[in-house]
Design a protein around this motif. Structure first.
Motif, PDB file in Angstrom:
ATOM      1  N   LYS A 196       0.829  -1.195   0.000  1.00 38.02           N
ATOM      2  CA  LYS A 196       0.000   0.000   0.000  1.00 38.02           C
ATOM      3  C   LYS A 196       0.869   1.252   0.000  1.00 38.02           C
ATOM      4  O   LYS A 196       1.840   1.343   0.733  1.00 38.02           O
ATOM      5  CB  LYS A 196      -0.936   0.015   1.207  1.00 38.02           C
ATOM      6  N   LEU A 197       0.471   2.221  -0.819  1.00 38.35           N
ATOM      7  CA  LEU A 197       1.198   3.474  -0.886  1.00 38.35           C
ATOM      8  C   LEU A 197       0.816   4.367   0.288  1.00 38.35           C
ATOM      9  O   LEU A 197      -0.325   4.351   0.766  1.00 38.35           O
ATOM     10  CB  LEU A 197       0.864   4.197  -2.200  1.00 38.35           C
ATOM     11  N   ASP A 198       1.758   5.170   0.745  1.00 36.87           N
ATOM     12  CA  ASP A 198       1.515   6.130   1.816  1.00 36.87           C
ATOM     13  C   ASP A 198       0.851   7.361   1.216  1.00 36.87           C
ATOM     14  O   ASP A 198       1.378   7.967   0.274  1.00 36.87           O
ATOM     15  CB  ASP A 198       2.844   6.496   2.478  1.00 36.87           C
ATOM     16  N   VAL A 199      -0.310   7.766   1.753  1.00 41.10           N
ATOM     17  CA  VAL A 199      -1.018   8.911   1.182  1.00 41.10           C
ATOM     18  C   VAL A 199      -0.173  10.184   1.235  1.00 41.10           C
ATOM     19  O   VAL A 199      -0.315  11.062   0.383  1.00 41.10           O
ATOM     20  CB  VAL A 199      -2.362   9.162   1.910  1.00 41.10           C
ATOM     21  N   PHE A 218     -15.933   0.114   0.114  1.00 45.04           N
ATOM     22  CA  PHE A 218     -14.635   0.718  -0.198  1.00 45.04           C
ATOM     23  C   PHE A 218     -13.845  -0.091  -1.225  1.00 45.04           C
ATOM     24  O   PHE A 218     -12.774   0.334  -1.649  1.00 45.04           O
ATOM     25  CB  PHE A 218     -13.818   0.926   1.071  1.00 45.04           C
ATOM     26  N   ASN A 219     -14.366  -1.244  -1.610  1.00 43.84           N
ATOM     27  CA  ASN A 219     -13.701  -1.994  -2.673  1.00 43.84           C
ATOM     28  C   ASN A 219     -13.709  -1.195  -3.975  1.00 43.84           C
ATOM     29  O   ASN A 219     -12.799  -1.328  -4.814  1.00 43.84           O
ATOM     30  CB  ASN A 219     -14.360  -3.360  -2.884  1.00 43.84           C
ATOM     31  N   LEU A 220     -14.721  -0.332  -4.143  1.00 42.53           N
ATOM     32  CA  LEU A 220     -14.761   0.522  -5.335  1.00 42.53           C
ATOM     33  C   LEU A 220     -13.619   1.537  -5.305  1.00 42.53           C
ATOM     34  O   LEU A 220     -12.971   1.805  -6.319  1.00 42.53           O
ATOM     35  CB  LEU A 220     -16.104   1.250  -5.421  1.00 42.53           C
ATOM     36  N   ILE A 221     -13.375   2.112  -4.124  1.00 41.57           N
ATOM     37  CA  ILE A 221     -12.264   3.053  -3.961  1.00 41.57           C
ATOM     38  C   ILE A 221     -10.940   2.332  -4.211  1.00 41.57           C
ATOM     39  O   ILE A 221     -10.058   2.839  -4.921  1.00 41.57           O
ATOM     40  CB  ILE A 221     -12.274   3.671  -2.544  1.00 41.57           C
ATOM     41  N   GLU A 222     -10.804   1.150  -3.634  1.00 44.92           N
ATOM     42  CA  GLU A 222      -9.566   0.379  -3.778  1.00 44.92           C
ATOM     43  C   GLU A 222      -9.335  -0.048  -5.223  1.00 44.92           C
ATOM     44  O   GLU A 222      -8.199  -0.018  -5.715  1.00 44.92           O
ATOM     45  CB  GLU A 222      -9.612  -0.844  -2.870  1.00 44.92           C
ATOM     46  N   ASN A 223     -10.395  -0.443  -5.920  1.00 40.53           N
ATOM     47  CA  ASN A 223     -10.256  -0.871  -7.316  1.00 40.53           C
ATOM     48  C   ASN A 223      -9.796   0.276  -8.203  1.00 40.53           C
ATOM     49  O   ASN A 223      -8.924   0.104  -9.065  1.00 40.53           O
ATOM     50  CB  ASN A 223     -11.579  -1.435  -7.838  1.00 40.53           C
ATOM     51  N   ALA A 225      -8.178   2.932  -7.170  1.00 40.16           N
ATOM     52  CA  ALA A 225      -6.808   3.244  -6.747  1.00 40.16           C
ATOM     53  C   ALA A 225      -5.814   2.262  -7.377  1.00 40.16           C
ATOM     54  O   ALA A 225      -4.739   2.669  -7.829  1.00 40.16           O
ATOM     55  CB  ALA A 225      -6.695   3.206  -5.231  1.00 40.16           C
ATOM     56  N   ASN A 226      -6.168   0.999  -7.419  1.00 39.96           N
ATOM     57  CA  ASN A 226      -5.284  -0.008  -8.023  1.00 39.96           C
ATOM     58  C   ASN A 226      -5.051   0.280  -9.500  1.00 39.96           C
ATOM     59  O   ASN A 226      -3.926   0.161 -10.001  1.00 39.96           O
ATOM     60  CB  ASN A 226      -5.873  -1.405  -7.849  1.00 39.96           C
ATOM     61  N   GLU A 227      -6.107   0.649 -10.208  1.00 40.23           N
ATOM     62  CA  GLU A 227      -5.981   0.920 -11.643  1.00 40.23           C
ATOM     63  C   GLU A 227      -5.133   2.160 -11.913  1.00 40.23           C
ATOM     64  O   GLU A 227      -4.451   2.249 -12.929  1.00 40.23           O
ATOM     65  CB  GLU A 227      -7.366   1.090 -12.274  1.00 40.23           C
TER      66      GLU A 227
END
Length: 322
Positions: A196-199, A218-223, A225-227
């Motif tokens: 995980k990247l540090d904000v 929050f899986n939508l946020i994570e998805n 972010a991953n892309e």
């Protein structure tokens, strides 16, 4: 005392951090305007990416190495760097405003009995003097400061300056083995979220607020972010509710960030949150409330339900990447 600059480079797991390279780059830019010399210092056990330093314009680096220096020790780092500064008559000290920099910079200023400016977002030269700008009052005002002490310490916000790449040149690395390390304080264990990247240091951040309605969404946020190869952020309300860890909190009581792109999803835009992200280069807001305060500072806004918009954005990003 003639101007002589020192940049403190921070290494993590043997690699110099991007935020330190930014500090090195801006110090070279300022030094060139003042006809000053610039050197760097790094402490650790080993460093794998010395080859990136020449791109910043730094040509001289002192590397103090010892196995005990692989992790940050406030006592050891403060002692070694203070001695290096006094022995070599450095007048301006630059260090990034990371977790390490927030702890180390005030310690150095206290030991050296000198001036300190924390969380600088700009540096400029006025009448051959460095003027530092930093946000105050939760980011609602900017303060310009001039240090008058013989030695000056500047703590620089990550992502606020960027790296101005120079033509690659030869860098002289002076390796100094440290025999006796002062370890009145010592890092015993380091825990982090793997992968995980540090904000605080990310170029892109996708943050979610109460509009996400629950941690399961929050899986939508994570998805997304991953892309985008981005970090995941969160508002205080989300963290207080236990939906996300405090390490992801952006805002006055969380982390202050300056990414190139900040995507706020379901975040109303309370002043406490805005204080931590308003210096982002581009802000995109997604909120179904057209009167949400976040739209007042957003460069781009989408008035819509996040649960309808995010899947479409994720699919479009995937298409672009293909």
């Amino acid at each position: 005392m003639s101007n002589k600059f020192l940049v403190i480079l921070e290494q993590r797991n043997g690699y110099i951090k991007k935020s330190s390279l930014e500090a090195a780059s801006v110090s070279v830019k300022i030094a060139n305007q003042l006809n000053a010399g610039v050197q760097a210092i790094v402490l650790g056990d080993k460093v794998e990416n010395f080859d990136l330093i020449p791109l910043t314009g730094i040509s001289e680096v002192t590397f103090y190495y010892n196995k005990e220096l692989s992790e940050y020790s406030s006592s050891a780092y403060t002692s070694l760097i203070t001695k290096h500064i006094t022995d070599n008559n450095f007048s301006e000290i630059f260090i990034s405003n990371t977790a390490l920099g927030k702890d180390l910079a005030p310690r150095l200023a206290a030991k050296l009995d000198c001036g300190l400016v924390m969380d600088c977002t700009t540096l400029e030269i006025v009448d051959n003097t460095i003027i530092a700008t930093r946000p105050i009052f939760a980011g609602k005002m900017l303060m310009k400061q001039k240090l008058t002490s013989a030695v000056k310490v500047y703590n620089l916000r990550p992502n606020a300056f960027g790296i101005i790449e120079k033509e690659p040149s030869v860098v002289n690395i002076d390796k100094v083995e440290v025999a006796d390390v002062c370890l009145s304080t010592k890092t015993v264990e380091v825990k982090k979220n793997e992968g995980k990247l540090d904000v605080a240091e990310a170029d892109i951040i996708v943050s979610g607020g109460r509009g996400m309605k629950g941690p399961e969404n929050f899986n939508l946020i994570e998805n997304l972010a991953n892309e985008l190869n981005a970090a995941v952020g969160a508002s205080r309300a989300v963290v207080d509710a236990g939906w996300r860890p405090h390490a992801e909190q952006v805002g006055q009581t969380g982390k202050t960030v300056s990414p190139n792109l900040y995507i706020a999803v379901g975040i109303s835009g309370a002043i406490q949150h805005v204080a931590g992200m308003r210096s982002s280069k581009y802000i995109v807001a997604i909120n179904k409330d057209k009167d949400a305060p976040i739209f007042q500072i957003a460069d781009y806004g989408i008035v819509a339900d996040a649960f309808e918009v995010l899947p479409s954005i994720i699919e479009e990003v995937k298409k672009i990447k293909q």
